[in-house]
Scaffold this motif. Sequence first.
Motif, PDB file in Angstrom:
ATOM      1  N   SER A   1      -6.683  -2.379   3.019  1.00 50.71           N
ATOM      2  CA  SER A   1      -5.502  -2.163   2.167  1.00 50.71           C
ATOM      3  C   SER A   1      -5.589  -3.046   0.926  1.00 50.71           C
ATOM      4  O   SER A   1      -4.811  -3.985   0.739  1.00 50.71           O
ATOM      5  N   SER A   2      -6.537  -2.741   0.068  1.00 53.23           N
ATOM      6  CA  SER A   2      -6.787  -3.583  -1.103  1.00 53.23           C
ATOM      7  C   SER A   2      -5.657  -3.455  -2.120  1.00 53.23           C
ATOM      8  O   SER A   2      -5.149  -2.364  -2.369  1.00 53.23           O
ATOM      9  N   LYS A   3      -5.303  -4.581  -2.718  1.00 53.09           N
ATOM     10  CA  LYS A   3      -4.252  -4.586  -3.731  1.00 53.09           C
ATOM     11  C   LYS A   3      -4.830  -4.438  -5.138  1.00 53.09           C
ATOM     12  O   LYS A   3      -4.120  -4.039  -6.061  1.00 53.09           O
TER      13      LYS A   3
ATOM     14  N   GLN B   1      -7.914  -9.811   3.054  1.00 53.67           N
ATOM     15  CA  GLN B   1      -7.870  -9.466   1.639  1.00 53.67           C
ATOM     16  C   GLN B   1      -8.322 -10.620   0.750  1.00 53.67           C
ATOM     17  O   GLN B   1      -8.873 -10.399  -0.324  1.00 53.67           O
TER      18      GLN B   1
ATOM     19  N   SER C   1      -7.404  -3.029  -8.184  1.00 51.99           N
ATOM     20  CA  SER C   1      -8.069  -1.788  -8.589  1.00 51.99           C
ATOM     21  C   SER C   1      -9.411  -2.123  -9.240  1.00 51.99           C
ATOM     22  O   SER C   1      -9.738  -3.299  -9.468  1.00 51.99           O
TER      23      SER C   1
ATOM     24  N   GLN D   1      -8.957  -0.473  -4.542  1.00 52.56           N
ATOM     25  CA  GLN D   1      -7.845   0.337  -4.035  1.00 52.56           C
ATOM     26  C   GLN D   1      -8.085   1.848  -4.174  1.00 52.56           C
ATOM     27  O   GLN D   1      -7.793   2.617  -3.245  1.00 52.56           O
TER      28      GLN D   1
ATOM     29  N   LYS E   1       1.667   3.310  -3.045  1.00 51.61           N
ATOM     30  CA  LYS E   1       0.481   3.887  -3.690  1.00 51.61           C
ATOM     31  C   LYS E   1       0.106   5.235  -3.077  1.00 51.61           C
ATOM     32  O   LYS E   1      -0.622   6.021  -3.685  1.00 51.61           O
TER      33      LYS E   1
ATOM     34  N   LEU F   1       0.818  -1.210   0.000  1.00 52.25           N
ATOM     35  CA  LEU F   1       0.000   0.000   0.000  1.00 52.25           C
ATOM     36  C   LEU F   1       0.854   1.264   0.000  1.00 52.25           C
ATOM     37  O   LEU F   1       0.537   2.233  -0.702  1.00 52.25           O
TER      38      LEU F   1
END
Length: 386
Positions: free
Chosen positions: A192-194, A304, A196, A374, A31, A28
């Motif tokens: 905390s998404s990876k 996740q 998109s 994300q 980003k 994360l």
Amino acid sequence: MKLGFYLEAPIMTSPKNVNYCADTYMLLLPKLLKDNLEISMIAKGLDYNEKLVYYQLDPCIEITKIGSSESIFSLLKNYRKYLNENLEIIDNYLNTIDHLVLATGGPLTLVFIKRAIKKKIPCTLLVRANARKTIPTRFRGVKKLLAFLTTNYIESRVDNLCRKNNLGVIALGKELFSHYNKLTNKCILFSSSKYSKADIIDAKEISDIDWQSPVKFLFVGRLVVNKGLNELINALSYIKNYDWSLTIVGTGEYENEIKKLIHKLKLTDRIHLKGNVPFGNELKYIYRDHDVVVLPSYFEGLPQVILEGMANGCLILATNVGGIPGVINNNQNGFLFEPRSINEIVKTLNILPNVQNLTNVRINALEIAIEYAQENQINNFYNILK
């Protein structure tokens, strides 16, 4: 702004001077980098061990190391000595940042919060799990009781500091959000998404599960006792009304025990261990090549794996713990069962072929996947820093 992070996971530096950390938040941090934002990190240093390496740190993130500790008990046993050796490093680090984001749960949480408040540095808590529940499960007997008493004391003090100073809180899961939202008016629900939005499968690509062919189950995660793999594998051995296979993605200290169990139950032709697969196209294709993601954990924050499975069109089966029921509405966008129970898993697996509109259940889950994509989560993160 200079944004600083303190996370519980240690930092390891390879012989080639590359920094690694097992914490998924390493994915994360890059980003968050913007023209007007610098990111640094303070963490416990640990001798390099390639078996523990998960994520490579972005070279743009400056690292400050403090002393390591084997466990919460080893840290508490030598607490005064540890602080004497590391407090100056901590203070010097805090003097270099404008805002501190720190994980809660460990004894150093209180040290960082108190010293940040004293220096008038804005402080935001990253709360990923209920430490009162999760940390004691790592121990047995007297140590389990001591772990509960210790974490209960720490969490109670953190709650008081949060209430008194109106600290920002980033909460993973609706259970944690509900708790901290009563203590501060600066609390957000976060993951905390990876993936998109562009990574999310189109609803038109989701097809019916073929119960006449082997149904493909998937587990993704660390191979440790509390992930419930023992119960899952035993439960699958009882499923006779349809054919199935299980793919296990991940590594961990429980791997040898899992292999022994698979061999004991004579399931080597049905259960396959793929080892660690980092987030990326290969893992995305693994998700999309499977029908059902199962997460039988004893406890979780907001995992996740569930969100990634939803984003890739899988049917989700998971335990009714932590932040999971905050994203799974039972029978609507997934299925919940109670933890630590082989019978509960068997019951859930046996009813699936008779459930109507399973395709709609998977399509409904796409709404949650979009909510936690994300882009949306990073916007939420920035909002709490204002």
